[in-house]
Write an enzyme that holds these catalytic residues in place. Structure first.
Site, PDB file in Angstrom:
ATOM      1  N   ASP A   1       1.554   0.882  11.741  1.00 61.72           N
ATOM      2  CA  ASP A   1       2.772   0.313  11.171  1.00 61.72           C
ATOM      3  C   ASP A   1       2.443  -0.470   9.909  1.00 61.72           C
ATOM      4  O   ASP A   1       1.575  -1.351   9.923  1.00 61.72           O
ATOM      5  CB  ASP A   1       3.451  -0.610  12.182  1.00 61.72           C
TER       6      ASP A   1
ATOM      7  N   ILE B   1       5.254  -5.537   2.205  1.00 62.02           N
ATOM      8  CA  ILE B   1       4.959  -6.957   1.978  1.00 62.02           C
ATOM      9  C   ILE B   1       3.728  -7.455   2.719  1.00 62.02           C
ATOM     10  O   ILE B   1       3.277  -8.569   2.475  1.00 62.02           O
ATOM     11  CB  ILE B   1       6.155  -7.858   2.366  1.00 62.02           C
ATOM     12  N   TYR B   2       3.164  -6.660   3.630  1.00 65.31           N
ATOM     13  CA  TYR B   2       2.025  -7.141   4.425  1.00 65.31           C
ATOM     14  C   TYR B   2       0.890  -7.568   3.508  1.00 65.31           C
ATOM     15  O   TYR B   2       0.400  -6.777   2.698  1.00 65.31           O
ATOM     16  CB  TYR B   2       1.536  -6.084   5.399  1.00 65.31           C
ATOM     17  N   THR B   3       0.479  -8.806   3.655  1.00 69.07           N
ATOM     18  CA  THR B   3      -0.498  -9.472   2.791  1.00 69.07           C
ATOM     19  C   THR B   3      -0.229  -9.150   1.320  1.00 69.07           C
ATOM     20  O   THR B   3      -1.128  -8.869   0.539  1.00 69.07           O
ATOM     21  CB  THR B   3      -1.962  -9.157   3.175  1.00 69.07           C
TER      22      THR B   3
END
Length: 103
Positions: free
Chosen positions: A51, A55-57
């Site tokens: 998944d 925007i992840y990190t």
């Protein structure tokens, strides 16, 4: 089912922690190495759904995941990648949200 498309595992690995921290530091070779190690481990555990979100990190999770797949492109045939996009952090326009405007 298509022989080239894997069945989805019952568990999903959330990639939100890949790519270093939630900061403006660029992803490093060590972050790519860690992502590759995690991908291998997760696949070895028979979890094949990963998944992602843009925007992840701050985008670094997808960057290091992609770099890890460049090192071993054959892994793509063993996984399903799901992703979300247009997530926006809280700002002067409102709270954290999905933004599908034409901006």
């Amino acid at each position: 089912m298509n022989a080239h498309f894997p069945h989805a595992s019952r568990l999903i690995y959330g990639c939100m922690g890949l790519g270093g921290g939630w900061n403006d530091e660029p992803a490093t070779k060590a972050d790519v190495s860690q992502a590759r190690s995690i991908i291998d481990t997760v696949l070895d555990l028979d979890i094949n759904v990963f998944d992602h979100a843009d925007i992840y990190t701050f985008g670094k999770a997808e960057t290091v995941f992609g770099e890890a797949l460049k090192q071993a492109p054959e892994l793509k045939d063993k996984m399903i990648i799901q992703s979300k996009c247009a997530i926006r952090f809280e700002d002067d326009l409102g709270p954290k949200r999905y933004d599908f405007s034409a901006n």
